[in-house]
Design an enzyme around this catalytic site. Structure first.
Site, mmCIF file in Angstrom:
data_model
loop_
_atom_site.group_PDB
_atom_site.id
_atom_site.type_symbol
_atom_site.label_atom_id
_atom_site.label_comp_id
_atom_site.label_asym_id
_atom_site.label_seq_id
_atom_site.Cartn_x
_atom_site.Cartn_y
_atom_site.Cartn_z
ATOM 1 N N HIS A 140 38.630 34.198 40.658
ATOM 2 C CA HIS A 140 38.608 33.295 39.505
ATOM 3 C C HIS A 140 38.801 31.849 39.952
ATOM 4 O O HIS A 140 39.485 31.588 40.954
ATOM 5 C CB HIS A 140 39.704 33.663 38.501
ATOM 6 C CG HIS A 140 39.552 35.030 37.905
ATOM 7 N ND1 HIS A 140 39.898 36.170 38.580
ATOM 8 C CD2 HIS A 140 39.070 35.430 36.698
ATOM 9 C CE1 HIS A 140 39.649 37.239 37.814
ATOM 10 N NE2 HIS A 140 39.147 36.806 36.670
ATOM 11 N N ASP A 178 35.070 33.823 38.247
ATOM 12 C CA ASP A 178 35.005 33.855 36.786
ATOM 13 C C ASP A 178 35.855 32.753 36.162
ATOM 14 O O ASP A 178 36.806 32.253 36.776
ATOM 15 C CB ASP A 178 35.530 35.200 36.263
ATOM 16 C CG ASP A 178 34.590 36.350 36.526
ATOM 17 O OD1 ASP A 178 33.609 36.170 37.274
ATOM 18 O OD2 ASP A 178 34.849 37.451 35.993
#
Length: 415
Positions: free
Chosen positions: A373, A215
């Protein structure tokens, strides 16, 4: 338009009659099949010499534009005239020629299609639009389902859908493909607006699957390092990106070029802005989808809510997550939460803890969707990723990218 002469004159005519006929044909503007008959008006011409002559002229287009996944028959006139012909494509990754001789738009671009009848060949430049039916060729696992989508104004419900083998892929009236058995099948949608095709391959379901997801990228520091590790290990992943800066468009292009799934985290990530209303959140997705489509030619349907669907940061607007999770599918999107958290944006202090979190939550009974991430300076994940992949492979897991048919992982909604 150029012409293909199909039939030759069966008998030689008197010179005067032939001249008259040629002049007549030269002045004809009929765009389809042209035919002329001789007549026995001169008693000096024998009946045998004046036998009926058919001289057909077929006109095929110099260029033909079709939509993505659309099929088009370029040989209608040739077939109507009873002629044998062959069709070939210079690049079947863009335009594929089907068994019946029609052409099929596989990918955005253009190529040359050659139609050969007898000794005569004719070339048509076929252009495939970016817009059309999103999935011309698609791979699924048994048990998965795929909602057919258009990147144009067309809707699946406007078409009549059929499958060549319902034991492999069954399709509903609304255009939902259900993977039933191992093999290949062709799903076709027809309407007055055209014919569209999806070539489906169904493989056995993989239970011990790991879906690595990242992400908040792309980021100039972290994303290239993560991509390098994935490439070195021959692993495909999924990137839930925010709106990339123009200087980072090349990172998104690399994600796509190396076979990863591009998905949407949102045009913005500011909780106090995106969860104000359903309309604003819908716009937050549509703007990013349109940017990805216009810049990279990819129609994205996969998304992840900032904070996840279980977030409470949206509590300032009571009930907003309940509404969004119920409406997202009608907007043409599929959302994924996660069932394995690396903790790289939370409690994990270093790469060792990221790996430990991954290992402790990994499942052997169902697919594992791992939250990580690629934001700036995320050395915790960068330094743990190679170890994570090697551990997964050693213990019999298969690493896969999420697709539009992957079974979604959802959290319990808390707002």
């Amino acid at each position: 338009m150029r012409k293909i002469q199909i039939d030759k004159t069966r008998k030689l005519m008197a010179a005067g009659i032939v001249s008259v006929l040629l002049l007549s044909l030269a002045g004809c503007n009929n765009p389809t099949i042209k035919k002329a008959k001789t007549s026995i008006s001169d008693p000096s011409v024998s009946e045998e010499a004046a036998a009926e002559t058919t001289e057909a002229a077929i006109q095929l287009p110099d260029t033909q534009t079709i939509s993505l996944s659309e099929t088009k028959d370029l040989g209608t006139e040739l077939r109507a005239d009873g002629q044998d012909y062959q069709v070939t494509s210079a690049d079947e990754t863009v335009v594929k020629v089907l068994e019946d001789g029609s052409v099929f738009g596989v990918a955005h671009g253009e190529t040359t299609v050659t139609t050969t009848a007898g000794d005569t060949s004719y070339q048509t430049k076929v252009k495939v639009r970016k817009r059309g039916m999103v999935y011309p060729v698609f791979g699924m696992m048994k048990g998965e389902k795929l909602n057919i989508q258009f990147s144009s104004k067309a809707k699946p419900a406007e078409y009549t859908w059929t499958s060549t083998d319902e034991r492999v892929a069954k399709v509903t009236k609304k255009g939902i493909i259900k993977a039933k058995g191992i093999g290949t099948a062709v799903v076709t949608g027809t309407s007055d607006a055209g014919t569209y095709r999806c070539e489906v391959t169904v493989t056995e379901k993989i239970d011990k699957a790991i879906y690595l997801t990242f992400d908040d990228g792309p980021n100039r520091y972290s994303t290239p390092k993560i991509l390098d590790i994935l490439k070195a290990n021959d692993v495909k992943a999924t990137f839930f990106e925010l709106k990339p800066a123009k200087k980072d468009f090349d990172l998104t292009e690399r994600v796509l070029a190396e076979g990863h799934t591009l998905a949407m985290h949102g045009y913005k990530h500011k909780y106090d802005e995106i969860y104000v209303s359903e309309e604003i959140y819908h716009e937050n997705l549509d703007k990013l989808r349109d940017l990805f489509f216009n810049k990279f030619g990819v129609w994205c349907t996969l998304t992840r809510f900032p904070g996840g669907s279980s977030n409470t940061v949206s509590d300032y607007n009571p009930g907003i997550m309940t509404k969004l999770t119920q409406e997202l599918d009608d907007w043409g999107y599929h959302y994924f939460d996660w069932n394995v958290s690396s903790g790289d944006a939370g409690g994990a202090k270093n790469a060792k803890e990221v790996f430990r979190n991954f290992k402790s939550e990994l499942s052997t009974s169902h697919a594992s969707v791992v939250l990580m991430h690629d934001f700036d300076k995320n050395d915790k994940t960068i330094n743990a990723l190679d170890r994570i992949i090697k551990y997964g492979k050693k213990h019999g897991y298969t690493f896969l990218p999420l697709t539009a048919s992957t079974e979604e992982v959802h959290h319990a909604v808390n707002n």
